[in-house]
Enzyme design. Structure first.
Site, PDB file in Angstrom:
ATOM      1  N   ASN A   6       0.853  -1.184   0.000  1.00 29.46           N
ATOM      2  CA  ASN A   6       0.000   0.000   0.000  1.00 29.46           C
ATOM      3  C   ASN A   6       0.897   1.245   0.000  1.00 29.46           C
ATOM      4  OD1 ASN A   6      -1.376   2.298   1.096  1.00 29.46           O
ATOM      5  ND2 ASN A   6      -3.078   0.950   1.598  1.00 29.46           N
ATOM      6  N   HIS A   9       1.071   6.318   1.646  1.00 33.73           N
ATOM      7  CA  HIS A   9       1.866   7.298   2.400  1.00 33.73           C
ATOM      8  C   HIS A   9       2.977   7.937   1.586  1.00 33.73           C
ATOM      9  CE1 HIS A   9      -0.684   6.877   5.659  1.00 33.73           C
ATOM     10  NE2 HIS A   9      -0.367   5.633   5.938  1.00 33.73           N
ATOM     11  N   HIS A  42      -5.570   3.556  -1.547  1.00 31.50           N
ATOM     12  CA  HIS A  42      -6.897   3.882  -1.021  1.00 31.50           C
ATOM     13  C   HIS A  42      -7.279   5.249  -1.581  1.00 31.50           C
ATOM     14  CE1 HIS A  42      -9.640   4.207   2.806  1.00 31.50           C
ATOM     15  NE2 HIS A  42     -10.271   4.544   1.691  1.00 31.50           N
ATOM     16  N   ARG A  48      -7.173  12.895   0.368  1.00 28.50           N
ATOM     17  CA  ARG A  48      -6.099  13.433   1.212  1.00 28.50           C
ATOM     18  C   ARG A  48      -4.700  12.944   0.815  1.00 28.50           C
ATOM     19  NH1 ARG A  48      -6.762   9.990   6.761  1.00 28.50           N
ATOM     20  NH2 ARG A  48      -8.911  10.686   6.635  1.00 28.50           N
ATOM     21  N   GLU A  69      -8.568   0.405  -2.813  1.00 34.14           N
ATOM     22  CA  GLU A  69      -9.476   0.422  -1.663  1.00 34.14           C
ATOM     23  C   GLU A  69     -10.384   1.623  -1.827  1.00 34.14           C
ATOM     24  OE1 GLU A  69      -7.330   0.797   1.957  1.00 34.14           O
ATOM     25  OE2 GLU A  69      -6.065  -0.916   1.546  1.00 34.14           O
ATOM     26  N   GLU A 150     -10.600  -9.454   2.810  1.00 29.73           N
ATOM     27  CA  GLU A 150      -9.342  -9.097   3.457  1.00 29.73           C
ATOM     28  C   GLU A 150      -9.641  -9.008   4.946  1.00 29.73           C
ATOM     29  OE1 GLU A 150      -7.119  -5.726   1.932  1.00 29.73           O
ATOM     30  OE2 GLU A 150      -6.173  -5.443   3.897  1.00 29.73           O
ATOM     31  N   HIS A 190      -3.490  -4.794   7.720  1.00 30.20           N
ATOM     32  CA  HIS A 190      -3.668  -3.636   8.589  1.00 30.20           C
ATOM     33  C   HIS A 190      -2.758  -3.743   9.803  1.00 30.20           C
ATOM     34  CE1 HIS A 190      -5.423  -0.012  10.252  1.00 30.20           C
ATOM     35  NE2 HIS A 190      -5.906   0.175   9.040  1.00 30.20           N
TER      36      HIS A 190
HETATM   37  N1  PXP Z   1      -5.714  -3.015   4.306  1.00 30.18           N
HETATM   38  C1  PXP Z   1      -6.639  -2.040   4.392  1.00 30.18           C
HETATM   39  C2  PXP Z   1      -8.044  -2.362   4.051  1.00 30.18           C
HETATM   40  C3  PXP Z   1      -6.283  -0.730   4.774  1.00 30.18           C
HETATM   41  O1  PXP Z   1      -7.212   0.232   4.840  1.00 30.18           O
HETATM   42  C4  PXP Z   1      -4.933  -0.452   5.040  1.00 30.18           C
HETATM   43  C5  PXP Z   1      -4.509   0.939   5.401  1.00 30.18           C
HETATM   44  O2  PXP Z   1      -4.761   1.803   4.360  1.00 30.18           O
HETATM   45  C6  PXP Z   1      -4.001  -1.498   4.927  1.00 30.18           C
HETATM   46  C7  PXP Z   1      -4.421  -2.781   4.581  1.00 30.18           C
HETATM   47  C8  PXP Z   1      -2.560  -1.291   5.191  1.00 30.18           C
HETATM   48  O3  PXP Z   1      -2.393  -0.988   6.535  1.00 30.18           O
HETATM   49  P1  PXP Z   1      -0.988  -0.513   7.077  1.00 30.18           P
HETATM   50  O4  PXP Z   1      -0.694   0.789   6.409  1.00 30.18           O
HETATM   51  O5  PXP Z   1      -1.212  -0.381   8.540  1.00 30.18           O
HETATM   52  O6  PXP Z   1       0.004  -1.568   6.700  1.00 30.18           O
END
Ligand code: PXP
Length: 236
Positions: A6, A9, A42, A48, A69, A150, A190
C-alpha cells in the site's frame, strides 16, 4: 504468500507540500522491482493522499496488479468503472479518521454491499471486502457475492500481551478457514510490520497480505525497493 504494498503514504508526503514529489507511480515501480505482487491504493473521498491521476497512471504503468481500496459509494464505483483495476477492496470510510477504523459491517449494510458488489462484478472487477475477523461477517461477505475478503489484522497487531495476541490471531485464522471453505480468496492486512508479520504469514489459507505504513516508513532508511524485498523475504 503474496505481498500487496500500500503506497498511500508516498502520496501523503507529496500532499504535505501539494507538490509533485514523491510520485506514487515511481514508488510503484520500485515496489515491483523489490518483489511486490501488487500495489494497493486507497482513493479516499477527501483525496487526502492518493489522487485520481495516480490511479489512472498506476493502471497504465503497473506490470503487476492494482488493488483500489474505496468506500462503497456510487462516485467511487464510477471511478472503478473508468480505471478497471484488477481488484476493488470495499472499506468503511470516516472523514476524520487517521486510518481505516475496523472492517466493513457487511451484515448491517447487506443490501447496499450486495448492490455495489454486483455492479463491480458486472464490470469484471474482482471485489474483496475488508472485514473484521468474525465468522458471521465472512458468511455475509460470501452471501453478498464478494470473491475475496481481506481480514483485518489490527486487533492482532495492537494486542497487548501474549494471550490477547494469540486469541486475535486465532480469530484471523478461523475467519480465513471459513472464507476458504466458502471458496473466497483470503487476504489479510492492517498494522502489520516487520516484527509481527511472521505468524500471520504462516497462517494456512491466507494468500496475500496488504502492508503499507511499515514498508513506506522503512523505505526512508533503506530505500523502497529494499524495504519491499525485506518484507517479501519474511513472507517467504
Ligand atoms: N488493508 C486495508 C483495508 C487498509 O485500509 C490499510 C490501510 O490503508 C491497509 C491494509 C494497510 O495498513 P498498514 O498501512 O497499517 O500496513
Amino acid at each position: 504468500m503474496k505481498l500487496g504494498v500500500n503506497i498511500d503514504h508516498v502520496a501523503t508526503l507529496r500532499q504535505a507540500r501539494r507538490s509533485v514529489e514523491p510520485d506514487p507511480v515511481h514508488a510503484a515501480v520500485l515496489c515491483e522491482l523489490g518483489g511486490a505482487d501488487g500495489v494497493t491504493v486507497h482513493l479516499r473521498g477527501d483525496r487526502r493522499h492518493i489522487q485520481d491521476r495516480d490511479v489512472e497512471l498506476l493502471k497504465q504503468t503497473l506490470s503487476t496488479r492494482l488493488n483500489i481500496e474505496m468506500a462503497a459509494t456510487s462516485a467511487m464505483v464510477e471511478m472503478a468503472a473508468a480505471v478497471q483495476p484488477w481488484q476493488v477492496t470495499l472499506v468503511p470510510e470516516q472523514p476524520n479518521e487517521v486510518t481505516t477504523q475496523g472492517g466493513l459491517d457487511v451484515i448491517l449494510n447487506e443490501g447496499h454491499v450486495r448492490q455495489v458488489v454486483s455492479r463491480l462484478a458486472s464490470l469484471h472487477i474482482r471485489v474483496s471486502l475488508f472485514i473484521d475477523p468474525a465468522l458471521d461477517q465472512v458468511r455475509a461477505a460470501h452471501k453478498a457475492g464478494a470473491q475475496a475478503v481481506e481480514i483485518n489484522t489490527n486487533a492482532y497487531a495492537t494486542a497487548r500481551g501474549e494471550a490477547d495476541r494469540a486469541s486475535a490471531l486465532k480469530a484471523v485464522e478461523e475467519s480465513a478457514r471459513m472464507a476458504g471453505k466458502l471458496g473466497l480468496g483470503v487476504l489479510a492486512g492492517h498494522a502489520l510490520n516487520y516484527r509481527n508479520v511472521g505468524p500471520v504469514a504462516a497462517l494456512p489459507l491466507v494468500e496475500e497480505l496488504n502492508i503499507g505504513h511499515a514498508i513506506v516508513a522503512r523505505a526512508l532508511f533503506v530505500g523502497l525497493r529494499e524495504a519491499v524485498a525485506e518484507m517479501k523475504s519474511l513472507l517467504r
